[in-house]
Design a protein around this motif. Sequence first.
Motif, PDB file in Angstrom:
ATOM      1  N   PRO A  74      11.167 -23.705 -14.608  1.00 48.19           N
ATOM      2  CA  PRO A  74      10.687 -22.589 -13.782  1.00 48.19           C
ATOM      3  C   PRO A  74       9.757 -21.673 -14.562  1.00 48.19           C
ATOM      4  O   PRO A  74       9.859 -21.537 -15.790  1.00 48.19           O
ATOM      5  N   THR A  75       8.843 -21.062 -13.839  1.00 43.65           N
ATOM      6  CA  THR A  75       7.940 -20.057 -14.407  1.00 43.65           C
ATOM      7  C   THR A  75       8.452 -18.674 -14.032  1.00 43.65           C
ATOM      8  O   THR A  75       9.238 -18.523 -13.087  1.00 43.65           O
ATOM      9  N   PRO A  76       8.043 -17.626 -14.755  1.00 43.84           N
ATOM     10  CA  PRO A  76       8.554 -16.279 -14.458  1.00 43.84           C
ATOM     11  C   PRO A  76       8.253 -15.839 -13.034  1.00 43.84           C
ATOM     12  O   PRO A  76       7.164 -16.073 -12.516  1.00 43.84           O
ATOM     13  N   ARG A  77       9.228 -15.185 -12.408  1.00 47.56           N
ATOM     14  CA  ARG A  77       9.044 -14.600 -11.081  1.00 47.56           C
ATOM     15  C   ARG A  77       8.843 -13.102 -11.252  1.00 47.56           C
ATOM     16  O   ARG A  77       9.471 -12.457 -12.111  1.00 47.56           O
ATOM     17  N   ARG A  78       7.980 -12.530 -10.434  1.00 52.20           N
ATOM     18  CA  ARG A  78       7.628 -11.123 -10.593  1.00 52.20           C
ATOM     19  C   ARG A  78       7.764 -10.379  -9.278  1.00 52.20           C
ATOM     20  O   ARG A  78       7.891 -10.971  -8.205  1.00 52.20           O
ATOM     21  N   ASN A  79       7.718  -9.056  -9.376  1.00 52.39           N
ATOM     22  CA  ASN A  79       7.854  -8.165  -8.225  1.00 52.39           C
ATOM     23  C   ASN A  79       6.497  -7.606  -7.835  1.00 52.39           C
ATOM     24  O   ASN A  79       5.649  -7.355  -8.689  1.00 52.39           O
ATOM     25  N   ALA A  80       6.294  -7.395  -6.552  1.00 47.53           N
ATOM     26  CA  ALA A  80       5.007  -6.922  -6.049  1.00 47.53           C
ATOM     27  C   ALA A  80       5.044  -5.419  -5.778  1.00 47.53           C
ATOM     28  O   ALA A  80       6.005  -4.899  -5.193  1.00 47.53           O
ATOM     29  N   LEU A  81       3.985  -4.750  -6.220  1.00 46.84           N
ATOM     30  CA  LEU A  81       3.731  -3.362  -5.846  1.00 46.84           C
ATOM     31  C   LEU A  81       2.375  -3.321  -5.159  1.00 46.84           C
ATOM     32  O   LEU A  81       1.439  -4.021  -5.565  1.00 46.84           O
ATOM     33  N   TYR A  82       2.242  -2.480  -4.130  1.00 46.81           N
ATOM     34  CA  TYR A  82       1.025  -2.501  -3.329  1.00 46.81           C
ATOM     35  C   TYR A  82       0.411  -1.114  -3.243  1.00 46.81           C
ATOM     36  O   TYR A  82       1.105  -0.101  -3.078  1.00 46.81           O
ATOM     37  N   ALA A  83      -0.923  -1.114  -3.324  1.00 52.35           N
ATOM     38  CA  ALA A  83      -1.707   0.093  -3.080  1.00 52.35           C
ATOM     39  C   ALA A  83      -2.818  -0.270  -2.114  1.00 52.35           C
ATOM     40  O   ALA A  83      -3.450  -1.318  -2.257  1.00 52.35           O
ATOM     41  N   GLY A  84      -3.074   0.586  -1.130  1.00 46.73           N
ATOM     42  CA  GLY A  84      -4.142   0.306  -0.182  1.00 46.73           C
ATOM     43  C   GLY A  84      -3.728   0.618   1.237  1.00 46.73           C
ATOM     44  O   GLY A  84      -2.704   1.265   1.488  1.00 46.73           O
ATOM     45  N   GLU A  85      -4.543   0.144   2.183  1.00 50.05           N
ATOM     46  CA  GLU A  85      -4.289   0.436   3.590  1.00 50.05           C
ATOM     47  C   GLU A  85      -2.961  -0.164   4.042  1.00 50.05           C
ATOM     48  O   GLU A  85      -2.514  -1.198   3.528  1.00 50.05           O
ATOM     49  N   ALA A  86      -2.333   0.497   5.014  1.00 48.80           N
ATOM     50  CA  ALA A  86      -0.988   0.114   5.448  1.00 48.80           C
ATOM     51  C   ALA A  86      -0.925  -1.306   6.000  1.00 48.80           C
ATOM     52  O   ALA A  86       0.095  -1.991   5.868  1.00 48.80           O
ATOM     53  N   ALA A 121       1.970  -4.391   5.391  1.00 48.36           N
ATOM     54  CA  ALA A 121       2.626  -5.053   6.521  1.00 48.36           C
ATOM     55  C   ALA A 121       2.407  -6.566   6.465  1.00 48.36           C
ATOM     56  O   ALA A 121       3.318  -7.349   6.764  1.00 48.36           O
ATOM     57  N   HIS A 122       1.209  -6.996   6.063  1.00 45.38           N
ATOM     58  CA  HIS A 122       0.926  -8.429   5.975  1.00 45.38           C
ATOM     59  C   HIS A 122       1.766  -9.070   4.869  1.00 45.38           C
ATOM     60  O   HIS A 122       2.317 -10.169   5.070  1.00 45.38           O
ATOM     61  N   LEU A 123       1.884  -8.417   3.730  1.00 44.91           N
ATOM     62  CA  LEU A 123       2.699  -8.962   2.648  1.00 44.91           C
ATOM     63  C   LEU A 123       4.148  -9.123   3.083  1.00 44.91           C
ATOM     64  O   LEU A 123       4.800 -10.127   2.758  1.00 44.91           O
ATOM     65  N   GLU A 124       4.651  -8.170   3.820  1.00 40.86           N
ATOM     66  CA  GLU A 124       6.030  -8.272   4.302  1.00 40.86           C
ATOM     67  C   GLU A 124       6.171  -9.408   5.308  1.00 40.86           C
ATOM     68  O   GLU A 124       7.196 -10.100   5.339  1.00 40.86           O
ATOM     69  N   ARG A 125       5.140  -9.651   6.106  1.00 44.60           N
ATOM     70  CA  ARG A 125       5.193 -10.747   7.085  1.00 44.60           C
ATOM     71  C   ARG A 125       5.242 -12.111   6.405  1.00 44.60           C
ATOM     72  O   ARG A 125       5.856 -13.041   6.933  1.00 44.60           O
ATOM     73  N   ILE A 126       4.612 -12.247   5.254  1.00 39.11           N
ATOM     74  CA  ILE A 126       4.637 -13.547   4.552  1.00 39.11           C
ATOM     75  C   ILE A 126       5.866 -13.680   3.660  1.00 39.11           C
ATOM     76  O   ILE A 126       5.969 -14.618   2.867  1.00 39.11           O
ATOM     77  N   GLY A 127       6.794 -12.741   3.790  1.00 40.49           N
ATOM     78  CA  GLY A 127       8.078 -12.854   3.105  1.00 40.49           C
ATOM     79  C   GLY A 127       8.158 -12.188   1.753  1.00 40.49           C
ATOM     80  O   GLY A 127       9.157 -12.344   1.043  1.00 40.49           O
ATOM     81  N   VAL A 128       7.134 -11.414   1.380  1.00 43.71           N
ATOM     82  CA  VAL A 128       7.122 -10.772   0.068  1.00 43.71           C
ATOM     83  C   VAL A 128       7.837  -9.422   0.146  1.00 43.71           C
ATOM     84  O   VAL A 128       7.548  -8.610   1.026  1.00 43.71           O
ATOM     85  N   THR A 129       8.760  -9.196  -0.760  1.00 41.40           N
ATOM     86  CA  THR A 129       9.380  -7.886  -0.908  1.00 41.40           C
ATOM     87  C   THR A 129       8.431  -7.018  -1.738  1.00 41.40           C
ATOM     88  O   THR A 129       8.111  -7.365  -2.873  1.00 41.40           O
ATOM     89  N   VAL A 130       7.985  -5.921  -1.169  1.00 36.01           N
ATOM     90  CA  VAL A 130       6.920  -5.137  -1.803  1.00 36.01           C
ATOM     91  C   VAL A 130       7.271  -3.647  -1.807  1.00 36.01           C
ATOM     92  O   VAL A 130       7.847  -3.128  -0.860  1.00 36.01           O
ATOM     93  N   ARG A 131       6.932  -2.992  -2.918  1.00 35.91           N
ATOM     94  CA  ARG A 131       7.106  -1.545  -3.044  1.00 35.91           C
ATOM     95  C   ARG A 131       5.737  -0.876  -3.115  1.00 35.91           C
ATOM     96  O   ARG A 131       4.749  -1.485  -3.502  1.00 35.91           O
ATOM     97  N   ASP A 132       5.691   0.389  -2.744  1.00 39.50           N
ATOM     98  CA  ASP A 132       4.448   1.154  -2.840  1.00 39.50           C
ATOM     99  C   ASP A 132       4.165   1.508  -4.290  1.00 39.50           C
ATOM    100  O   ASP A 132       5.077   1.896  -5.039  1.00 39.50           O
ATOM    101  N   PHE A 133       2.907   1.375  -4.681  1.00 40.92           N
ATOM    102  CA  PHE A 133       2.487   1.840  -5.998  1.00 40.92           C
ATOM    103  C   PHE A 133       2.008   3.274  -5.870  1.00 40.92           C
ATOM    104  O   PHE A 133       1.108   3.580  -5.104  1.00 40.92           O
ATOM    105  N   LYS A 134       2.636   4.164  -6.646  1.00 37.02           N
ATOM    106  CA  LYS A 134       2.283   5.585  -6.614  1.00 37.02           C
ATOM    107  C   LYS A 134       1.966   6.107  -8.002  1.00 37.02           C
ATOM    108  O   LYS A 134       2.065   7.313  -8.251  1.00 37.02           O
TER     109      LYS A 134
END
Length: 477
Positions: A250-262, A266-279
Amino acid sequence: MRFDTGEVQEDEFAIDVLPRPAPPAGNTPVALFDPKGQTAELLTRCGLAFRRVQPGDDLSGYEVLVVGKEALSLEGPAPNVQRVQQGLKVIVFEQTGEVLEKRLGFRIAEYGLRQVFRRLPDHPAVAGLAEQHLANWRGEATVLPPTLSYQLDPRRGPIVRWCDIPVPRLWRCGNHGNVASVLIEKPPCGDFLPIIDGGFSLRYSPLLEYREGRGLVLFCQMDVTGRTEQDPAAEHLVRNIFRYVSAWKPTPRRNALYAGEAAGKAHLERIGVTVRDFKGQKLSAQDVLVAGPNAVELLMQHRAEISRWLRDGGNMLLVGLGDERLSALLPTKVGFQQAEHIAAYFDPPGLSSLLAGVSPADVHNRDPRQLPLVTSGAAILGNGVAAKADGANVLFCQLVPWQFQYGNEQYSLKRTFRRTSFLLSRLLANLGVGGSTPLLTRFHTPVSTAQPERRWLQGLYLDEPEEWDDPYRFFRW
């Protein structure tokens, strides 16, 4: 040949000689679930050791589980593969279209391909196999009957059901030479890596890798099992698959943070990605920063911290951004040019590339528009519609899937949305971010006949299929 008239005729044909099969790899414990027995016969002929198991057996002592040809049914039991998340590796040989669609939830096409293409030419599974070895195999494939099963409509001709939709089909006249007969459409949800692809718009992958947690599921819909004649390339592929899966780590798995338009989050969540806001919070090696439209100002506010994080090996995906100020984050200046993008051709990136698994069909834009194409400071794909920054783990994806808003009868936009959604998912997965899907649960969960299910509508794809979405619909032209 020389004739008595003095005429000379010459003919020639090429003979491809594949290398002698290498001895089976190591002592990896392999379990085989194969009620029909065809895969056991194939593996024995290839010199591969295994032990047969039943659905309720304990698999904890095995590293690899093989699911044989047509081993799954709609209502029958199957092994529990949830341990893929902890490191189990699974090879799934040819399953019927009914099982792939109704039990596992894939969109499929029953359309015999006699030629397919290596999406990852340096992948171990296709080592020693060139394009000519993946075409016109000996004998006939047997996962489909030689003739079409249909209902005849006097006006539309033969009718079959695709995603439970009645669609017209052209007749089927045998499976001779087929290399792949039941095809899986590349899903935009989850971490799916196409090793081989083909069919309409390179939309399907008959050798498809799915990763979740620390494990792997390799779907082999290539017609390697139960052929009426043995083909050396088919058996070479089977041995390659076993060597690759046995050695896979296995290769390393990472967490997603998102910045940009809402809409991007929403699209990242629809494709199954758990995502947090980058602040502006501190980023670690376990994070991937995804920046979409309207993110540049926030990135510039924290450019010193982001730049330092990238120099230390951080990973970032920029979606639809072409602001020259972004170079302040990177070790080299990246250039952009506003230009119309419709399509681009490029050679397949290698397995180690952060652009691996992307095809020209994934960047085909059926709604021409101006995009900020990357021109310099990066390893550029095609005309700059996607790229990797020089000296940093930073990817550019200039097509923004959620901006292709399709409505009724806008099939061109829908297809672009579908392909660019897969493009985005693939780039994220290459950076270590994989979306979750219900696929593993569906393996051991039979389809309920009391409450009809439509699994192909949820979990793996983003749009609801319509009759015109079927690329093999027969138009009687």
